[in-house]
Design an enzyme around this catalytic site. Structure first.
Site, short mmCIF file in Angstrom:
data_model
loop_
_atom_site.label_atom_id
_atom_site.label_comp_id
_atom_site.label_asym_id
_atom_site.label_seq_id
_atom_site.Cartn_x
_atom_site.Cartn_y
_atom_site.Cartn_z
N GLU A 102 4.19 -15.90 0.42
CA GLU A 102 4.42 -14.45 0.46
C GLU A 102 3.36 -13.71 -0.36
O GLU A 102 2.89 -14.24 -1.36
CB GLU A 102 5.79 -14.14 -0.16
CG GLU A 102 6.91 -13.96 0.84
CD GLU A 102 6.96 -12.56 1.43
OE1 GLU A 102 5.91 -11.91 1.57
OE2 GLU A 102 8.07 -12.13 1.77
N LYS B 278 7.30 -8.56 -8.59
CA LYS B 278 7.71 -7.32 -9.28
C LYS B 278 9.19 -7.46 -9.61
O LYS B 278 10.04 -6.90 -8.92
CB LYS B 278 7.56 -6.14 -8.31
CG LYS B 278 6.23 -5.44 -8.32
CD LYS B 278 6.34 -4.06 -7.69
CE LYS B 278 5.67 -3.99 -6.36
NZ LYS B 278 5.67 -2.66 -5.72
N VAL C 51 0.93 -1.71 -5.13
CA VAL C 51 -0.41 -2.31 -5.16
C VAL C 51 -0.93 -2.61 -3.76
O VAL C 51 -0.15 -2.83 -2.83
CB VAL C 51 -0.43 -3.61 -6.00
CG1 VAL C 51 -0.27 -3.30 -7.48
CG2 VAL C 51 0.63 -4.60 -5.55
N ASP D 200 9.33 -8.25 -4.02
CA ASP D 200 9.67 -6.92 -4.54
C ASP D 200 11.18 -6.82 -4.67
O ASP D 200 11.75 -7.34 -5.63
CB ASP D 200 9.07 -5.89 -3.57
CG ASP D 200 9.15 -4.46 -4.05
OD1 ASP D 200 9.19 -4.25 -5.27
OD2 ASP D 200 9.18 -3.54 -3.21
N LYS E 284 1.68 -9.62 7.59
CA LYS E 284 0.28 -9.97 7.54
C LYS E 284 -0.20 -10.15 6.10
O LYS E 284 -1.26 -10.69 5.86
CB LYS E 284 -0.55 -8.84 8.19
CG LYS E 284 -0.26 -8.67 9.66
CD LYS E 284 -0.93 -7.34 10.14
CE LYS E 284 0.08 -6.60 10.98
NZ LYS E 284 -0.37 -5.27 11.37
N GLY E 285 0.61 -9.65 5.18
CA GLY E 285 0.18 -9.56 3.78
C GLY E 285 -0.29 -10.86 3.15
O GLY E 285 -1.19 -10.86 2.31
P1 IMP Z 1 10.84 -7.01 -0.43
O1 IMP Z 1 11.65 -7.35 0.77
O2 IMP Z 1 11.23 -5.68 -1.01
O3 IMP Z 1 10.79 -8.09 -1.48
O4 IMP Z 1 9.38 -6.69 0.07
C1 IMP Z 1 8.50 -7.61 0.45
C2 IMP Z 1 7.42 -6.98 1.30
O5 IMP Z 1 7.24 -5.58 1.04
C3 IMP Z 1 6.10 -7.61 0.97
O6 IMP Z 1 5.89 -8.76 1.75
C4 IMP Z 1 5.12 -6.49 1.23
O7 IMP Z 1 4.70 -6.51 2.60
C5 IMP Z 1 5.88 -5.22 0.97
N1 IMP Z 1 5.58 -4.69 -0.39
C6 IMP Z 1 6.39 -4.67 -1.46
N2 IMP Z 1 5.79 -4.14 -2.54
C7 IMP Z 1 4.54 -3.83 -2.13
C8 IMP Z 1 3.40 -3.25 -2.81
O8 IMP Z 1 3.39 -2.92 -4.01
N3 IMP Z 1 2.29 -3.10 -2.03
C9 IMP Z 1 2.22 -3.45 -0.73
N4 IMP Z 1 3.25 -3.99 -0.07
C10 IMP Z 1 4.41 -4.18 -0.76
#
Ligand code: IMP
Ligand code: MG
Length: 180
Positions: free
Chosen positions: A101, A133, A155, A105, A45-46
């Site tokens: 997106e 990030k 965040v 992260d 949903k982000g």
């Molecule tokens: P990744 O698979 O680790 O790149 O994470 C991606 C997903 O993790 C994002 O679409 C967010 O929903 C969640 N996420 C990662 N970092 C944060 C943060 O700092 N705040 C809130 N959600 C995060």
């Protein structure tokens, strides 16, 4: 804004700066896809708020769709497992796709999404991430359009949540939790 318990919020990126940067990203997308149609896919949903603002600043023919994946549990920790919870409504074959997106992260979610979407033969597949990030990356994946590169902080706001809360904040804020 109601903040629960000892959770603390500190503004990292103000609403006005977000709006300005979203317009710039939209202008770049408009330039890159000049004369063509773009199909935006929001990762629920982000990304819903970022996508809503972004699409209105793109001066091209557009269409939108959404996909929902689970990668995180209720808190801050990644489970590392990615699973499609809601698939796209329609085919993306031959389309100019921009995957939208909220935040990049570890890169696990994006790596998985790019793999399954590429299999569906879009003409072009690009990625727009509001936040990046890079210090947390586990997979070598990059976004074509990045709103802001941020330090390794958790965040919330402008669509991003902590346990489903805080998505409605107008600014992107750093969330600090009380010690466990
Ligand atoms: P990744 O698979 O680790 O790149 O994470 C991606 C997903 O993790 C994002 O679409 C967010 O929903 C969640 N996420 C990662 N970092 C944060 C943060 O700092 N705040 C809130 N959600 C995060
Ligand atoms: Mg989330």
């Amino acid at each position: 804004m109601s903040v629960s318990g000892q959770e603390k919020l500190k503004v990292l990126i103000r609403r006005a700066a977000i709006q300005k940067r979203v317009r710039e990203v939209a202008r770049q997308i408009t330039k890159d896809f000049k004369g063509e149609r773009v199909h935006l896919i929001g990762v629920l949903k982000g990304a819903c708020i970022f996508l809503s603002d972004l699409v209105r600043e793109i001066s091209l023919e557009t269409s939108i769709d959404f996909i929902a994946v689970s990668s995180y549990g209720k808190g801050k920790q990644s489970s590392g497992q990615v699973r499609v919870l809601k698939d796209l409504d329609s085919s993306i074959e031959g389309l100019n796709v921009v995957l939208v997106e909220d935040i990049l992260d570890t890169g696990l979610t994006l790596t998985y999404l790019l793999r399954i979407l590429q299999q569906r033969r879009p003409r072009i597949l690009r990625v727009a991430a509001l936040l990046d990030k890079p210090s947390r990356r586990l997979k070598p994946v990059k976004a074509d359009y990045v709103g802001f590169t941020i330090p390794n902080e958790f965040v919330v706001g402008y669509g991003l949540d902590y346990a489903e809360r805080y998505r409605n904040l107008k600014d992107v804020c750093v969330l600090s939790l009380p010690p466990a």
